[in-house]
Design a protein around this motif. Structure first.
Motif, PDB file in Angstrom:
ATOM      1  N   ASP A  99      -1.578   1.634  -4.197  1.00 62.51           N
ATOM      2  CA  ASP A  99      -1.683   1.089  -2.933  1.00 62.51           C
ATOM      3  C   ASP A  99      -1.716  -0.321  -3.098  1.00 62.51           C
ATOM      4  O   ASP A  99      -1.301  -1.167  -2.233  1.00 62.51           O
ATOM      5  N   ARG A 100      -2.268  -1.152  -4.248  1.00 60.84           N
ATOM      6  CA  ARG A 100      -2.217  -2.359  -4.390  1.00 60.84           C
ATOM      7  C   ARG A 100      -0.783  -3.088  -4.377  1.00 60.84           C
ATOM      8  O   ARG A 100      -0.439  -3.928  -3.968  1.00 60.84           O
TER       9      ARG A 100
ATOM     10  N   ARG B  71       0.943  -3.177  -1.037  1.00 59.87           N
ATOM     11  CA  ARG B  71       0.063  -4.125  -0.277  1.00 59.87           C
ATOM     12  C   ARG B  71       0.557  -5.468  -0.913  1.00 59.87           C
ATOM     13  O   ARG B  71       0.928  -6.374   0.292  1.00 59.87           O
TER      14      ARG B  71
ATOM     15  N   GLN C  92       4.011  -5.712   0.710  1.00 60.14           N
ATOM     16  CA  GLN C  92       3.872  -5.945   2.041  1.00 60.14           C
ATOM     17  C   GLN C  92       3.686  -7.346   2.526  1.00 60.14           C
ATOM     18  O   GLN C  92       4.550  -7.970   3.260  1.00 60.14           O
TER      19      GLN C  92
ATOM     20  N   LYS D  41       1.948  -1.296   5.693  1.00 58.08           N
ATOM     21  CA  LYS D  41       2.306  -0.757   4.372  1.00 58.08           C
ATOM     22  C   LYS D  41       3.518   0.241   4.439  1.00 58.08           C
ATOM     23  O   LYS D  41       4.124   0.344   3.290  1.00 58.08           O
TER      24      LYS D  41
END
Length: 75
Positions: free
Chosen positions: A11-12, A15, A18, A26
């Protein structure tokens, strides 16, 4: 279809990508990253093509050496 990322590290990364690509979502960032990775993989030469080029180059160097020619690598 929504994108659910359950791994915090992934997820990091998504992001960060992104933010770097200024993607609106995302999901869009992940799509761009996957498309880029896929395009890179598809444009890589096949291993057989690399091997053939290597053999041709080696054969040419051997022929040059046998003919008494010198290359810059010999100097």
């Amino acid at each position: 279809m929504p994108l659910y990322i359950k791994d915090d590290a992934i997820d990091r990364l998504a992001r960060r990508y992104q933010a770097l690509t200024k993607s609106s979502t995302k999901t869009e960032a992940v799509r761009l990253a996957l498309q880029k990775a896929l395009d890179e993989e598809l444009t890589k030469p096949a291993l057989a093509d690399v091997a053939v080029a290597f053999c041709r180059n080696l054969r040419q160097k051997a022929a040059d050496k046998a003919a008494g020619g010198s290359t810059t690598e010999d100097a």
